[in-house]
Enzyme design. Structure first.
Site, short mmCIF file in Angstrom:
data_model
loop_
_atom_site.label_atom_id
_atom_site.label_comp_id
_atom_site.label_asym_id
_atom_site.label_seq_id
_atom_site.Cartn_x
_atom_site.Cartn_y
_atom_site.Cartn_z
N GLU A 80 0.82 -1.22 0.00
CA GLU A 80 0.00 0.00 0.00
C GLU A 80 0.86 1.28 0.00
OE1 GLU A 80 -3.49 0.52 2.35
OE2 GLU A 80 -4.10 -1.57 2.14
N ASP A 227 1.25 -8.71 2.86
CA ASP A 227 -0.06 -8.72 3.49
C ASP A 227 -0.86 -9.74 2.70
OD1 ASP A 227 -2.66 -8.39 4.26
OD2 ASP A 227 -2.70 -6.21 4.07
N ASN A 229 -3.68 -11.05 3.64
CA ASN A 229 -5.11 -10.95 3.97
C ASN A 229 -5.69 -12.32 4.34
OD1 ASN A 229 -6.25 -8.27 4.02
ND2 ASN A 229 -5.56 -8.10 1.89
#
Length: 340
Positions: A80, A227, A229
């Site tokens: 991100e 990440d 998730n």
């Protein structure tokens, strides 16, 4: 207003110095893209507990630079990352601390992945970044998976709509050129019911990494950060950890019967979560769980130390994350690894 005591201050006590040349300090961190932090939805629904000024980009960037600089890392994998944050802020700041940065954008979102490596420890041999949807369609490596996926048009369409990417860099030790390492970084699809999509993404990722770390550079160790998730109870985590997933795993129906896509998958890596399975790496008002990992090749690397995560008390001082003393809704994972 300044942040006062930060969640990372006590962690910096463990990372004052760069580690020795036979060790690698690795960091994986989803730094929360400004694109997502600055929406009305984020301010009012996701992070209503966070002081508005602490969600501002300038504020968070300064905190982030302070945090990252204090880790004295050799490898940093970030998710991100806004393109402008990489170019104008992180790359120049970390450059001053001896780190070289590489960036891979997600075309639709204006944010992406960044990998930084310490210049006096590593040199870059090659980069092998991909977008999952594109690789799935065009790379013969994934033909079998692609054909199988074509049997499930609804799922196929969803997988191909995602703009998730994988960043893969091959680094060589500057002191011992025989030591090369493959560093992968990714951010998988986020939706809570997207377990089936994540399984396909991770299958593509592992095939691609295998191509780089087994075919192009025979038997070099891998470090796979990101990440994901995916909590430790998910199919994705179990697939990465165990090397296989059955076609009847419940994650194949994570979004209901009409999006079922049963297929067995396997990979040949022996991977270990270097920081274990913390109670959480993401802590927001409505959710907390472990979503981030640093997977290492356990045949070639071992964990020397894991830098402790902030205490629950520190994380919840301002209710949840992000906060005035913590720049993201995720927590950085940090560990020292050494060659076996």
């Amino acid at each position: 207003a300044g942040p006062g005591a930060c969640t990372f201050d006590s962690r910096h006590l463990y990372t004052k110095k760069v580690c020795g040349e036979s060790s690698i300090r690795a960091v994986s961190y989803n730094i929360l893209a400004d694109t997502y932090a600055q929406t009305e939805f984020s301010r009012t629904v996701l992070y209503p507990y966070c002081a508005p000024y602490a969600l501002e980009l300038d504020y968070r960037q300064n905190l982030l630079k302070k945090e990252l600089a204090g880790y004295s890392a050799d490898l940093i994998c970030l998710q991100e990352v806004d393109k402008s944050v990489f170019v104008d802020s992180l790359a120049p700041a970390l450059d001053a601390f001896g780190l070289e940065g590489l960036f891979k954008i997600k075309e639709k979102q204006h944010e992406g992945l960044a990998t930084f490596y310490r210049r006096d420890k590593f040199s870059l041999l090659s980069q092998h970044d991909i977008a999952f949807s594109e690789a799935l369609l065009s790379d013969p490596l994934h033909k079998e998976l692609c054909d199988k996926l074509a049997e499930y048009p609804l799922v196929q369409e969803k997988v191909l709509q995602r703009s998730s990417v994988l960043q893969v860099s091959v680094l060589q030790s500057t002191t011992d050129p025989s030591r090369k390492i493959c560093v992968a970084n990714t951010h998988l699809y986020w939706h809570p019911k997207g377990g089936n999509i994540r399984l396909i993404q991770i299958a593509v990722a592992l095939s691609h990494i295998k191509h780089v770390a087994c075919d192009l550079y025979p038997s070099i160790p891998i470090i796979f950060c990101g990440d994901f998730n995916s909590t430790p109870s998910s199919g994705t985590y179990s697939f990465i950890n165990s090397g296989g997933i059955a076609e009847d795993h419940e994650d194949w129906v994570s979004n209901g019967e009409e999006e079922r896509c049963n297929m067995p998958l396997s990979h040949s890596f022996k991977l270990l979560s270097a920081c274990g399975e913390p109670a959480y790496t993401n802590y927001v008002g409505g959710f907390h769980g472990c979503l981030d990992y640093i997977f290492i090749d356990k045949n070639a690397l071992e964990v020397e130390q894991v830098i402790p995560l902030p205490s629950h008390e520190e994380v919840t001082t301002h209710q949840a994350l992000p906060s005035v003393s913590h720049p993201s809704d995720h927590i950085a994972l940090i560990c020292d690894l050494k060659w076996k």
